[in-house]
Design a protein around this motif. Structure first.
Motif, PDB file in Angstrom:
ATOM      1  N   ARG A 125       0.841  -1.206   0.000  1.00  6.00           N
ATOM      2  CA  ARG A 125       0.000   0.000   0.000  1.00  6.00           C
ATOM      3  C   ARG A 125       0.875   1.255   0.000  1.00  6.00           C
ATOM      4  O   ARG A 125       0.576   2.235  -0.687  1.00  6.00           O
ATOM      5  N   VAL A 128       2.138   1.704  -3.485  1.00  8.99           N
ATOM      6  CA  VAL A 128       1.054   2.137  -4.371  1.00  8.99           C
ATOM      7  C   VAL A 128       0.679   3.586  -4.116  1.00  8.99           C
ATOM      8  O   VAL A 128       0.440   4.366  -5.039  1.00  8.99           O
ATOM      9  N   GLU A 129       0.640   3.970  -2.828  1.00  6.81           N
ATOM     10  CA  GLU A 129       0.236   5.319  -2.486  1.00  6.81           C
ATOM     11  C   GLU A 129       1.263   6.358  -2.932  1.00  6.81           C
ATOM     12  O   GLU A 129       0.930   7.519  -3.163  1.00  6.81           O
ATOM     13  N   TYR A 146     -11.186   1.435  -6.558  1.00  7.81           N
ATOM     14  CA  TYR A 146     -10.002   1.959  -5.867  1.00  7.81           C
ATOM     15  C   TYR A 146      -9.166   2.756  -6.856  1.00  7.81           C
ATOM     16  O   TYR A 146      -9.079   2.421  -8.039  1.00  7.81           O
ATOM     17  N   THR A 147      -8.559   3.826  -6.363  1.00 12.24           N
ATOM     18  CA  THR A 147      -7.589   4.576  -7.133  1.00 12.24           C
ATOM     19  C   THR A 147      -6.618   5.228  -6.169  1.00 12.24           C
ATOM     20  O   THR A 147      -7.028   5.692  -5.094  1.00 12.24           O
ATOM     21  N   ASN A 148      -5.350   5.227  -6.510  1.00  8.70           N
ATOM     22  CA  ASN A 148      -4.364   5.830  -5.619  1.00  8.70           C
ATOM     23  C   ASN A 148      -4.329   7.349  -5.811  1.00  8.70           C
ATOM     24  O   ASN A 148      -4.930   7.896  -6.742  1.00  8.70           O
TER      25      ASN A 148
END
Length: 273
Positions: A125, A128-129, A146-148
């Motif tokens: 995470r 990804v973030e 979901y989308t970062n």
């Protein structure tokens, strides 16, 4: 120490963190040697020299301990039964403790696996973030689930604003139709797609060209639940390519409109016109 309510808290606290030493009690000895250990009478057992007084103070007179082992046979801990009087464990006692040790082993292994998974997910995470590429996932209808945060820099929308929308919602009708036709065979077969180009619209209206790849997602029972993927902003690259193509087309147009072209080349020292 994990203990049933019948084991006094003071005693549990006294043995918390005790070293794995054969002279520190039944559990420490069982862990040290990796074998079952029975203490018939704590008051008379020399292996209880270090913690005897704590046990007798709480009317603990006998103990039976067995190692808790992981799948690779390493000792994870011990499980014990304490008795209020000198006692030799019966066959039933031994069966209960070994069964309890097996269940404890399963619980510890599960806990460790959950911890490892949580740590892995936290690292993933974090990656990804922080990435500059747009990481996304959709449901089976193509709606974003979901989308970062990178989507804010790429399209101008916050992740919260993007949820529930589709990529087509952020395209012109012509580009949305073209993307649907390109994606249709992949979605129909529920197969991965790689480096597909999407012409999307930024919140302020300018064109954003993305190169995206995705893989299908399935539930534990094999049901298709959507796609997960990543998209990279290639707008600058596409603009350079478009400008180069336009320049080449202008050059071809200029050449094709000339009435004739004379050129000269050499071959074996002979001139040809």
């Amino acid at each position: 120490v994990g203990a049933a309510p019948s084991l006094p808290d003071d005693f549990a606290q006294a043995i918390e963190g005790a070293p794995i030493d054969p002279d520190m009690g039944t559990c420490a000895r069982a862990a040290f040697h990796g074998v079952d250990v029975a203490t018939h009478n704590i008051a008379a057992d020399p292996n209880w020299e270090g913690t005897r007084e704590h046990a007798l103070q709480h009317e603990l007179r006998a103990c039976w301990s067995t190692p808790i082992r992981e799948e690779g046979d390493a000792v994870l801990g011990t499980l014990a039964l304490y008795y209020p009087e000198p006692h030799t464990p019966s066959t039933t006692d031994q069966h209960l403790v070994r069964l309890g040790a097996h269940l404890a082993s399963l619980a510890i292994d599960r806990h460790r696996a959950q911890q490892a998974l949580a740590q892995s997910e936290a690292k993933f995470r974090s990656l990804v973030e922080r990435t500059a590429d747009w990481v996304w996932s959709t449901d089976q209808e193509g709606r974003l689930t979901y989308t970062n945060p990178a989507v804010k820099d790429i399209l101008g929308y916050t992740p919260k604003e993007m949820l529930g929308t589709t990529t087509s919602d952020h395209m012109s009708p012509v580009h949305a139709e073209a993307l649907d036709q390109t994606l249709h065979p992949y979605l129909e077969a529920q197969e991965p797609f790689d480096r597909l180009e999407m012409n999307m619209q930024h919140r302020d209206g300018h064109r954003v060209v993305l190169e995206t790849s995705g893989v299908p997602r399935f539930s534990a029972d094999g049901e298709f639940v959507g796609y997960r993927g990543i998209a990279r902003d290639i707008t600058n690259r596409r603009e350079v390519q478009d400008a180069l193509q336009a320049s080449e087309e202008r050059f071809r147009g200029l050449v094709s409109n000339l009435p004739g072209l004379v050129y000269r080349c050499t071959y074996d020292s002979a001139w040809t016109t």
